[in-house]
Design an enzyme around this catalytic site. Sequence first.
Site, PDB file in Angstrom:
ATOM      1  N   LEU A 102       0.869  -1.176   0.000  1.00 51.54           N
ATOM      2  CA  LEU A 102       0.000   0.000   0.000  1.00 51.54           C
ATOM      3  C   LEU A 102       0.906   1.227   0.000  1.00 51.54           C
ATOM      4  O   LEU A 102       2.014   1.190   0.546  1.00 51.54           O
ATOM      5  CB  LEU A 102      -0.886   0.029   1.255  1.00 51.54           C
ATOM      6  CG  LEU A 102      -1.944  -1.081   1.371  1.00 51.54           C
ATOM      7  CD1 LEU A 102      -2.679  -0.993   2.714  1.00 51.54           C
ATOM      8  CD2 LEU A 102      -2.949  -1.007   0.228  1.00 51.54           C
ATOM      9  N   ASP A 103       0.411   2.322  -0.571  1.00 54.96           N
ATOM     10  CA  ASP A 103       1.189   3.572  -0.570  1.00 54.96           C
ATOM     11  C   ASP A 103       1.386   4.040   0.868  1.00 54.96           C
ATOM     12  O   ASP A 103       0.615   3.686   1.766  1.00 54.96           O
ATOM     13  CB  ASP A 103       0.447   4.663  -1.339  1.00 54.96           C
ATOM     14  CG  ASP A 103       0.283   4.307  -2.811  1.00 54.96           C
ATOM     15  OD1 ASP A 103       1.070   3.488  -3.318  1.00 54.96           O
ATOM     16  OD2 ASP A 103      -0.639   4.868  -3.434  1.00 54.96           O
ATOM     17  N   LYS A 104       2.372   4.907   1.043  1.00 55.75           N
ATOM     18  CA  LYS A 104       2.680   5.433   2.380  1.00 55.75           C
ATOM     19  C   LYS A 104       1.448   6.091   3.021  1.00 55.75           C
ATOM     20  O   LYS A 104       1.199   5.947   4.216  1.00 55.75           O
ATOM     21  CB  LYS A 104       3.822   6.446   2.245  1.00 55.75           C
ATOM     22  CG  LYS A 104       4.324   6.985   3.550  1.00 55.75           C
ATOM     23  CD  LYS A 104       5.532   7.876   3.327  1.00 55.75           C
ATOM     24  CE  LYS A 104       5.893   8.607   4.609  1.00 55.75           C
ATOM     25  NZ  LYS A 104       7.009   9.530   4.443  1.00 55.75           N
TER      26      LYS A 104
END
Length: 235
Positions: A102-104
């Site tokens: 998942l993105d930050k």
Amino acid sequence: MMRLDRFLGENGFGTRQECKKMIRNGRVKVNNCIAKESDIRINEENDVITVDNVLIEYEKFHYLMLNKPKDYVCSAHELGQESILSLIHETYALDLFPIGRLDKDTVGLLILTNDGQLSHMLLAPSKHVEKEYEVQLREELREETIEAFACGIDIGDDKPTLPAQLVQGATSKEALVTLHEGRFHQIKRMFEACNNEVIGLKRIRMKNIVLDENLEPGSYRKLSEEEIRGLKGNE
Ligand code: URA
């Protein structure tokens, strides 16, 4: 083969020091004999290990669900970045990795395991494993966007995306999206291509695994036997 203290640690008996202490105190038996040293090597699959005379079943694979908080990255070593692995108790952290990333700034469901075969299977593009997200949008959701998601969208890759389900959420700036693939920044890029912008993103499901509402951001739990069976199954 592995060291006895590590075996205990991996099975949830605490830190290396705590496990050593249990062994020193004569609480641990290997094949019915009290273990005297922490560094003896045992065969984790065949030796019978007990703590206080209770059998320890060896678990080769671990499966956890984590509620990923914002500002954590999924990779293990990125300079100056906090990794999701730092949220996992050290005895598990040894060999766990997330199934997909998942993105930050994305929050929600991450499954962590040391089962490479399962991870490979779930991430294979041909499997089209479903992932569901709650999305917060800058602009109101438009009917054309729902139609575009249903057809697949050109986001600048070799091929357009696969069709994705998009339904409005509780307000006109909230949506639920179901993807059947997992490209880099996919949901953000799909909305961008439709002249909207994602301002909040939370994964709530991967295949049969639904994010447990009781998990606070940053906390995790083991998957149940039933959840693991579903994850490995073909349905
Ligand atoms: N799509 C995105 O844009 N980001 C994620 O983290 C997951 C899906």
